[in-house]
Design an enzyme around this catalytic site. Structure first.
Site, PDB file in Angstrom:
ATOM      1  CE  LYS A 193     -25.314 -34.175 -71.220  1.00 34.26           C
ATOM      2  NZ  LYS A 193     -24.547 -35.000 -72.106  1.00 34.26           N
TER       3      LYS A 193
ATOM      4  CE1 TYR B 260     -18.937 -25.948 -75.363  1.00 32.67           C
ATOM      5  CE2 TYR B 260     -17.442 -27.812 -75.616  1.00 32.67           C
ATOM      6  CZ  TYR B 260     -18.724 -27.301 -75.549  1.00 32.67           C
ATOM      7  OH  TYR B 260     -19.797 -28.150 -75.677  1.00 32.67           O
TER       8      TYR B 260
HETATM    9  C1  FAD Z   1     -30.576 -21.550 -78.262  1.00 33.18           C
HETATM   10  C2  FAD Z   1     -30.828 -22.966 -77.813  1.00 33.18           C
HETATM   11  C3  FAD Z   1     -29.909 -23.969 -78.150  1.00 33.18           C
HETATM   12  C4  FAD Z   1     -30.118 -25.281 -77.728  1.00 33.18           C
HETATM   13  N1  FAD Z   1     -29.201 -26.243 -78.065  1.00 33.18           N
HETATM   14  C5  FAD Z   1     -29.416 -27.533 -77.689  1.00 33.18           C
HETATM   15  C6  FAD Z   1     -28.546 -28.613 -78.111  1.00 33.18           C
HETATM   16  O1  FAD Z   1     -27.554 -28.417 -78.834  1.00 33.18           O
HETATM   17  N2  FAD Z   1     -28.843 -29.885 -77.712  1.00 33.18           N
HETATM   18  C7  FAD Z   1     -29.950 -30.162 -76.936  1.00 33.18           C
HETATM   19  O2  FAD Z   1     -30.167 -31.338 -76.599  1.00 33.18           O
HETATM   20  N3  FAD Z   1     -30.804 -29.175 -76.538  1.00 33.18           N
HETATM   21  C8  FAD Z   1     -30.577 -27.885 -76.903  1.00 33.18           C
HETATM   22  N4  FAD Z   1     -31.474 -26.898 -76.544  1.00 33.18           N
HETATM   23  C9  FAD Z   1     -32.660 -27.255 -75.753  1.00 33.18           C
HETATM   24  C10 FAD Z   1     -33.766 -27.867 -76.614  1.00 33.18           C
HETATM   25  O3  FAD Z   1     -34.034 -27.065 -77.731  1.00 33.18           O
HETATM   26  C11 FAD Z   1     -35.031 -28.061 -75.778  1.00 33.18           C
HETATM   27  O4  FAD Z   1     -34.677 -28.708 -74.586  1.00 33.18           O
HETATM   28  C12 FAD Z   1     -36.074 -28.894 -76.533  1.00 33.18           C
HETATM   29  O5  FAD Z   1     -36.678 -28.116 -77.533  1.00 33.18           O
HETATM   30  C13 FAD Z   1     -37.153 -29.408 -75.577  1.00 33.18           C
HETATM   31  O6  FAD Z   1     -38.138 -30.082 -76.327  1.00 33.18           O
HETATM   32  P1  FAD Z   1     -39.662 -30.059 -75.844  1.00 33.18           P
HETATM   33  O7  FAD Z   1     -40.406 -30.906 -76.818  1.00 33.18           O
HETATM   34  O8  FAD Z   1     -39.737 -30.390 -74.413  1.00 33.18           O
HETATM   35  O9  FAD Z   1     -40.097 -28.535 -75.899  1.00 33.18           O
HETATM   36  P2  FAD Z   1     -40.207 -27.536 -77.130  1.00 33.18           P
HETATM   37  O10 FAD Z   1     -39.285 -27.902 -78.220  1.00 33.18           O
HETATM   38  O11 FAD Z   1     -40.121 -26.171 -76.535  1.00 33.18           O
HETATM   39  O12 FAD Z   1     -41.682 -27.787 -77.655  1.00 33.18           O
HETATM   40  C14 FAD Z   1     -42.810 -27.363 -76.918  1.00 33.18           C
HETATM   41  C15 FAD Z   1     -43.935 -27.089 -77.904  1.00 33.18           C
HETATM   42  O13 FAD Z   1     -45.104 -26.724 -77.168  1.00 33.18           O
HETATM   43  C16 FAD Z   1     -45.741 -25.643 -77.809  1.00 33.18           C
HETATM   44  N5  FAD Z   1     -46.532 -24.953 -76.788  1.00 33.18           N
HETATM   45  C17 FAD Z   1     -46.089 -24.158 -75.783  1.00 33.18           C
HETATM   46  N6  FAD Z   1     -47.112 -23.756 -75.023  1.00 33.18           N
HETATM   47  C18 FAD Z   1     -48.224 -24.304 -75.548  1.00 33.18           C
HETATM   48  C19 FAD Z   1     -49.587 -24.268 -75.202  1.00 33.18           C
HETATM   49  N7  FAD Z   1     -50.029 -23.571 -74.125  1.00 33.18           N
HETATM   50  N8  FAD Z   1     -50.481 -24.938 -75.963  1.00 33.18           N
HETATM   51  C20 FAD Z   1     -50.060 -25.661 -77.049  1.00 33.18           C
HETATM   52  N9  FAD Z   1     -48.775 -25.720 -77.424  1.00 33.18           N
HETATM   53  C21 FAD Z   1     -47.864 -25.070 -76.680  1.00 33.18           C
HETATM   54  C22 FAD Z   1     -44.604 -24.825 -78.387  1.00 33.18           C
HETATM   55  O14 FAD Z   1     -45.033 -24.016 -79.476  1.00 33.18           O
HETATM   56  C23 FAD Z   1     -43.645 -25.921 -78.832  1.00 33.18           C
HETATM   57  O15 FAD Z   1     -43.847 -26.316 -80.162  1.00 33.18           O
HETATM   58  C24 FAD Z   1     -31.281 -25.582 -76.968  1.00 33.18           C
HETATM   59  C25 FAD Z   1     -32.212 -24.578 -76.641  1.00 33.18           C
HETATM   60  C26 FAD Z   1     -31.980 -23.288 -77.055  1.00 33.18           C
HETATM   61  C27 FAD Z   1     -33.008 -22.225 -76.700  1.00 33.18           C
END
Ligand code: FAD
Length: 388
Positions: free
Chosen positions: A294, A198
């Site tokens: 997170k 960092y």
């Molecule tokens: C650059 C970056 C770095 C990150 N680094 C970290 C880290 O180091 N540690 C950490 O804990 N978190 C990190 N995060 C956050 C983490 O990636 C997300 O919080 C996590 O992916 C959330 O999981 P989820 O299953 O809720 O959503 P997502 O992983 O976003 O999954 C949602 C799914 O729903 C699908 N979807 C969306 N809309 C629709 C629809 N209308 N119909 C059907 N399917 C749909 C999408 O295609 C996707 O596959 C990071 C995020 C980013 C952007």
């Protein structure tokens, strides 16, 4: 049971429900190839690893993940390291890229006989006043369809159909714009240091996080309105080297930049996380700035809590867990939000006016000084940083 989204939240939920004999279908807009290559998070908390182990979902991360327990701060007042794996609760992270975790979860779910419909976009969730909600969908060719279940789990992220379908006024959205933007980078280059880096610099924050032996994630604070095209490879590496003070602390290992995305640091929390038969988990429930890594960890935690509540209700006729789901998760979400905000304030230099550092900036330097010198502050940091 209909699950929207095959990210970490939807796939952990699907695996747990399927294993408990609750019939479910996962609707996913993307293709399998897109899911298996979408690189995002990488730092898994010890609690996340324990949840995945508890349900037999940790095979891949045990084979290929690496333990990580040190972070290094580089500031105008010098450099210091925190071996957070030996502070606080003594818990390290496991570095395992999210797309590999998603691939594992998908494979296990499908091998166990679970159904995922790819290329299927949820459009709306209707019938939220009753007990048979309906999800209207369209497939990749635009053909419409409908799915019905006793419950719908909205695990489809912040722009998904679950959030869109909430009737106005049914759920409150608390929102915070942290006022900073990051350029998120993936470089085809080995890590440059054996720690999370960092760098706090007057030109803006820079971060370094290992992903695999050949790929490293970097972050560069950038101006609002900046686009990825403003950042050719040479500019990125020069700026990273400057802000990470490579001249003093050692050169960065450069390589082609594979991906660059501008992320505005924002957080929000929906409250409650349930409206009738629609339950929210993961980013759909709460978006958290990536400053404390997170998001994926909260998604896994919420999916486990939700799975337990759904199994109790649907298999054993005990709905109390569903009633308590929102409060239980909001407790963890707000604590994670508080720490992520604290990190934002720790890592960003406030712009000075007339060359005089503003009040906030003195606070930031004091916060860093406490972290550098106070053992109890270090214990607190470690517990917050590696926990959920
Ligand atoms: C650059 C970056 C770095 C990150 N680094 C970290 C880290 O180091 N540690 C950490 O804990 N978190 C990190 N995060 C956050 C983490 O990636 C997300 O919080 C996590 O992916 C959330 O999981 P989820 O299953 O809720 O959503 P997502 O992983 O976003 O999954 C949602 C799914 O729903 C699908 N979807 C969306 N809309 C629709 C629809 N209308 N119909 C059907 N399917 C749909 C999408 O295609 C996707 O596959 C990071 C995020 C980013 C952007």
């Amino acid at each position: 049971m209909v699950i929207l989204g095959a990210g970490p939240a939807g796939l952990v939920l699907g695996n747990l429900l399927h294993a408990a004999g609750v019939g479910c279908v996962v609707l996913e807009r993307a293709t399998p190839a897109q899911l298996r290559t979408r690189q995002r998070a990488g730092f898994l908390a010890a609690n996340t690893v324990r949840i995945l182990e508890r349900h037999g979902l940790a095979g891949g991360l045990h084979r290929h993940g690496r333990t990580h327990a040190t972070c290094e701060f580089r500031t105008e007042d010098g450099r210091f390291r925190l071996d957070y794996g030996h502070l606080g609760r003594g818990e390290p992270h496991t570095v395992y890229p999210q797309h590999l975790l998603v691939t594992d979860l998908l494979t296990q779910y499908q091998d166990a006989g679970g159904t995922v419909l790819f290329g299927t976009e949820a459009v709306t969730v209707q019938g939220l006043d009753g007990t048979r909600p309906t999800v209207t969908v369209r497939d990749a060719d635009g053909r419409p369809g409908r799915w019905q279940g006793r419950y719908v789990a909205g695990c489809d992220g912040r722009h998904g159909a679950a959030r869109r379908s909430l009737p106005p006024g049914s759920v409150r959205r608390h929102h915070l714009d942290h006022g900073v933007s990051w350029l998120g980078l993936l470089a085809e280059a080995p890590p440059s240091l054996d720690a999370v880096g960092y760098a706090v610099h007057e030109r803006g924050f820079a971060g370094h996080m290992a992903r695999t032996p050949d790929v490293t994630r970097y972050y560069l604070q950038c101006e609002r309105g900046s686009t990825p095209d403003d950042w050719p490879d040479d500019r990125i590496w020069d700026e990273l080297a400057l802000r990470m003070r490579a001249a003093d602390h050692g050169p960065l290992r450069r390589g082609p930049v594979l991906d660059r995305t501008v992320v505005h640091l924002e957080s929000d929390v929906l409250e409650p996380l349930r409206h009738g038969p629609l339950l929210l988990a993961g980013d759909a429930a709460s978006l958290i700035s990536p400053s404390a890594a997170k998001g994926a960890n909260l998604a896994v935690l919420e999916a486990e809590v939700l799975a337990r509540a759904l199994v109790d209700d649907l298999r054993h006729g005990a709905p109390e867990g569903i009633a308590r789901y929102s409060d239980r998760c909001l407790h963890h979400i707000w604590r994670a939000q508080e720490f992520s905000r604290w990190m934002v304030r720790l890592l960003h230099v406030a712009p000075g006016s007339d060359g005089v550092p503003p009040f906030h900036d003195h606070l930031r330097r004091s916060r860093l000084a406490s972290l550098r010198t106070s053992r109890s502050c270090q214990h607190w940091f470690a517990e917050q940083y590696a926990g959920v």
